[in-house]
Write a protein that holds these residues in place. Sequence first.
Motif, PDB file in Angstrom:
ATOM      1  N   ILE A 160       0.885  -1.376  -0.156  1.00  0.00           N
ATOM      2  CA  ILE A 160      -0.032   0.162   0.105  1.00  0.00           C
ATOM      3  C   ILE A 160       0.952   1.264   0.025  1.00  0.00           C
ATOM      4  O   ILE A 160       0.729   2.142  -0.834  1.00  0.00           O
ATOM      5  N   SER A 161       2.135   1.203   0.786  1.00  0.00           N
ATOM      6  CA  SER A 161       2.718   2.258   0.905  1.00  0.00           C
ATOM      7  C   SER A 161       3.658   2.595  -0.768  1.00  0.00           C
ATOM      8  O   SER A 161       3.580   3.622  -0.965  1.00  0.00           O
ATOM      9  N   ARG A 162       3.900   1.615  -1.366  1.00  0.00           N
ATOM     10  CA  ARG A 162       4.713   1.617  -2.569  1.00  0.00           C
ATOM     11  C   ARG A 162       3.508   2.256  -3.651  1.00  0.00           C
ATOM     12  O   ARG A 162       3.925   3.133  -4.362  1.00  0.00           O
ATOM     13  N   VAL A 163       2.328   2.158  -3.465  1.00  0.00           N
ATOM     14  CA  VAL A 163       1.030   2.718  -4.358  1.00  0.00           C
ATOM     15  C   VAL A 163       0.921   4.118  -4.062  1.00  0.00           C
ATOM     16  O   VAL A 163       0.510   4.838  -4.681  1.00  0.00           O
ATOM     17  N   ASP A 164       1.182   4.394  -2.808  1.00  0.00           N
ATOM     18  CA  ASP A 164       1.097   5.821  -2.177  1.00  0.00           C
ATOM     19  C   ASP A 164      -0.062   6.540  -2.178  1.00  0.00           C
ATOM     20  O   ASP A 164      -0.485   7.667  -2.923  1.00  0.00           O
ATOM     21  N   CYS A 165      -1.304   5.717  -1.645  1.00  0.00           N
ATOM     22  CA  CYS A 165      -2.512   6.226  -1.815  1.00  0.00           C
ATOM     23  C   CYS A 165      -3.301   6.753  -0.615  1.00  0.00           C
ATOM     24  O   CYS A 165      -4.410   6.978  -0.752  1.00  0.00           O
ATOM     25  N   THR A 166      -2.511   6.686   0.439  1.00  0.00           N
ATOM     26  CA  THR A 166      -3.211   6.927   1.566  1.00  0.00           C
ATOM     27  C   THR A 166      -2.438   7.787   2.596  1.00  0.00           C
ATOM     28  O   THR A 166      -0.951   7.609   2.506  1.00  0.00           O
ATOM     29  N   GLU A 167      -2.938   8.620   3.440  1.00  0.00           N
ATOM     30  CA  GLU A 167      -2.084   9.363   4.307  1.00  0.00           C
ATOM     31  C   GLU A 167      -1.574   8.498   5.470  1.00  0.00           C
ATOM     32  O   GLU A 167      -0.559   8.608   5.979  1.00  0.00           O
ATOM     33  N   GLU A 168      -2.464   7.482   5.853  1.00  0.00           N
ATOM     34  CA  GLU A 168      -2.158   6.829   6.980  1.00  0.00           C
ATOM     35  C   GLU A 168      -2.718   4.978   6.877  1.00  0.00           C
ATOM     36  O   GLU A 168      -3.610   4.833   6.181  1.00  0.00           O
ATOM     37  N   ILE A 169      -1.723   4.389   7.484  1.00  0.00           N
ATOM     38  CA  ILE A 169      -2.174   2.970   7.256  1.00  0.00           C
ATOM     39  C   ILE A 169      -2.235   2.458   8.919  1.00  0.00           C
ATOM     40  O   ILE A 169      -1.213   2.514   9.318  1.00  0.00           O
ATOM     41  N   VAL A 170      -3.132   2.124   9.356  1.00  0.00           N
ATOM     42  CA  VAL A 170      -3.331   1.354  10.728  1.00  0.00           C
ATOM     43  C   VAL A 170      -3.367  -0.068  10.885  1.00  0.00           C
ATOM     44  O   VAL A 170      -4.190  -0.487   9.687  1.00  0.00           O
ATOM     45  N   THR A 171      -2.630  -0.708  11.599  1.00  0.00           N
ATOM     46  CA  THR A 171      -2.893  -2.270  11.459  1.00  0.00           C
ATOM     47  C   THR A 171      -3.217  -2.832  12.846  1.00  0.00           C
ATOM     48  O   THR A 171      -3.137  -2.412  13.733  1.00  0.00           O
ATOM     49  N   PHE A 172      -3.912  -3.850  12.782  1.00  0.00           N
ATOM     50  CA  PHE A 172      -4.246  -4.581  13.926  1.00  0.00           C
ATOM     51  C   PHE A 172      -4.307  -6.047  13.702  1.00  0.00           C
ATOM     52  O   PHE A 172      -4.729  -6.354  12.711  1.00  0.00           O
ATOM     53  N   GLN A 173      -4.206  -6.883  14.698  1.00  0.00           N
ATOM     54  CA  GLN A 173      -3.987  -8.126  14.756  1.00  0.00           C
ATOM     55  C   GLN A 173      -5.432  -8.839  15.310  1.00  0.00           C
ATOM     56  O   GLN A 173      -5.606 -10.073  15.288  1.00  0.00           O
ATOM     57  N   GLY A 174      -6.191  -8.064  15.766  1.00  0.00           N
ATOM     58  CA  GLY A 174      -7.253  -8.674  16.405  1.00  0.00           C
ATOM     59  C   GLY A 174      -8.649  -7.855  16.472  1.00  0.00           C
ATOM     60  O   GLY A 174      -8.413  -6.372  16.459  1.00  0.00           O
ATOM     61  N   GLY A 175      -9.881  -8.202  16.129  1.00  0.00           N
ATOM     62  CA  GLY A 175     -11.055  -7.362  15.998  1.00  0.00           C
ATOM     63  C   GLY A 175     -11.425  -6.511  17.063  1.00  0.00           C
ATOM     64  O   GLY A 175     -11.849  -5.369  16.957  1.00  0.00           O
ATOM     65  N   PHE A 176     -11.097  -7.089  18.313  1.00  0.00           N
ATOM     66  CA  PHE A 176     -11.466  -6.092  19.614  1.00  0.00           C
ATOM     67  C   PHE A 176     -10.550  -4.969  19.463  1.00  0.00           C
ATOM     68  O   PHE A 176     -11.199  -3.790  19.724  1.00  0.00           O
ATOM     69  N   ASP A 177      -9.405  -4.913  19.351  1.00  0.00           N
ATOM     70  CA  ASP A 177      -8.521  -3.897  19.343  1.00  0.00           C
ATOM     71  C   ASP A 177      -8.963  -2.786  17.929  1.00  0.00           C
ATOM     72  O   ASP A 177      -9.035  -1.337  18.397  1.00  0.00           O
ATOM     73  N   ALA A 178      -9.300  -3.288  16.933  1.00  0.00           N
ATOM     74  CA  ALA A 178      -9.698  -2.547  15.724  1.00  0.00           C
ATOM     75  C   ALA A 178     -10.996  -1.807  16.084  1.00  0.00           C
ATOM     76  O   ALA A 178     -11.366  -0.619  15.858  1.00  0.00           O
ATOM     77  N   LEU A 179     -11.979  -2.636  16.837  1.00  0.00           N
ATOM     78  CA  LEU A 179     -13.250  -1.906  16.981  1.00  0.00           C
ATOM     79  C   LEU A 179     -13.053  -0.912  18.266  1.00  0.00           C
ATOM     80  O   LEU A 179     -13.850   0.245  18.001  1.00  0.00           O
ATOM     81  N   ASP A 180     -12.390  -1.127  19.059  1.00  0.00           N
ATOM     82  CA  ASP A 180     -11.813  -0.082  19.972  1.00  0.00           C
ATOM     83  C   ASP A 180     -11.351   1.385  19.315  1.00  0.00           C
ATOM     84  O   ASP A 180     -11.837   2.454  19.414  1.00  0.00           O
ATOM     85  N   TYR A 181     -10.451   1.118  18.434  1.00  0.00           N
ATOM     86  CA  TYR A 181      -9.842   2.125  17.854  1.00  0.00           C
ATOM     87  C   TYR A 181     -10.919   2.932  16.885  1.00  0.00           C
ATOM     88  O   TYR A 181     -11.217   4.075  16.642  1.00  0.00           O
ATOM     89  N   LEU A 182     -11.843   2.151  16.193  1.00  0.00           N
ATOM     90  CA  LEU A 182     -12.937   2.553  15.274  1.00  0.00           C
ATOM     91  C   LEU A 182     -13.938   3.537  15.899  1.00  0.00           C
ATOM     92  O   LEU A 182     -14.338   4.389  15.509  1.00  0.00           O
ATOM     93  N   GLY A 183     -14.229   2.814  17.364  1.00  0.00           N
ATOM     94  CA  GLY A 183     -15.284   3.344  17.828  1.00  0.00           C
ATOM     95  C   GLY A 183     -15.112   4.755  18.617  1.00  0.00           C
ATOM     96  O   GLY A 183     -15.881   5.479  18.953  1.00  0.00           O
ATOM     97  N   SER A 184     -13.919   4.945  19.035  1.00  0.00           N
ATOM     98  CA  SER A 184     -13.511   6.078  19.519  1.00  0.00           C
ATOM     99  C   SER A 184     -12.318   6.801  19.356  1.00  0.00           C
ATOM    100  O   SER A 184     -12.208   8.006  19.585  1.00  0.00           O
ATOM    101  N   LYS A 185     -11.325   6.190  18.910  1.00  0.00           N
ATOM    102  CA  LYS A 185      -9.846   6.759  18.776  1.00  0.00           C
ATOM    103  C   LYS A 185      -9.752   7.484  17.467  1.00  0.00           C
ATOM    104  O   LYS A 185      -9.040   8.346  17.340  1.00  0.00           O
ATOM    105  N   THR A 186     -10.452   6.936  16.377  1.00  0.00           N
ATOM    106  CA  THR A 186     -10.322   7.635  14.968  1.00  0.00           C
ATOM    107  C   THR A 186     -10.864   8.903  14.971  1.00  0.00           C
ATOM    108  O   THR A 186     -11.994   8.949  15.217  1.00  0.00           O
ATOM    109  N   LYS A 187     -10.247   9.756  14.524  1.00  0.00           N
ATOM    110  CA  LYS A 187     -10.808  11.054  14.251  1.00  0.00           C
ATOM    111  C   LYS A 187     -10.637  11.713  12.718  1.00  0.00           C
ATOM    112  O   LYS A 187     -11.181  12.797  12.489  1.00  0.00           O
ATOM    113  N   LYS A 188     -10.097  10.783  11.960  1.00  0.00           N
ATOM    114  CA  LYS A 188     -10.089  11.035  10.597  1.00  0.00           C
ATOM    115  C   LYS A 188     -10.956   9.850   9.672  1.00  0.00           C
ATOM    116  O   LYS A 188     -11.163   8.762  10.210  1.00  0.00           O
TER     117      LYS A 188
END
Length: 138
Positions: free
Chosen positions: A25-53
Amino acid sequence: MTKKLNTILLLDDNPATNFIHQKFISRVDCTEEIVTFQGGFDALDYLGSKTKKALELMLVDINMPMMDAWDFLEEFQKIENPHVKDTKVILLSTSVSASDFEKAKQIPIIRGLRLKPLTVKAVHEIMDEFFPDIDLTE
């Protein structure tokens, strides 16, 4: 300045897969930010409250322990964060079965299924299909 997506989220229980996909994805240079998660619970926490973009694209592994893609997406659809309401979801798997395709058709936010690992070409194809107004680098 070239227009890019704000954020792409990668959700895969395998850190090596997330790393490889992040590099492509970085090679294609199509996004300002890439966030990665290894588990759904952490991703849901981020998506529910932490992401502001705005989160425009999520690439989600189907088969994960604890919370597979189906359970994750069921919870994701309950999130009321305005930054994630228009997110496009692509499911990823090492072997896409007919039952996965059928299940995916029942969930409107799923825009496609792809075999993993992704390649630079696959990232280009996803971007061309869903975000044609984004200029891509080679």
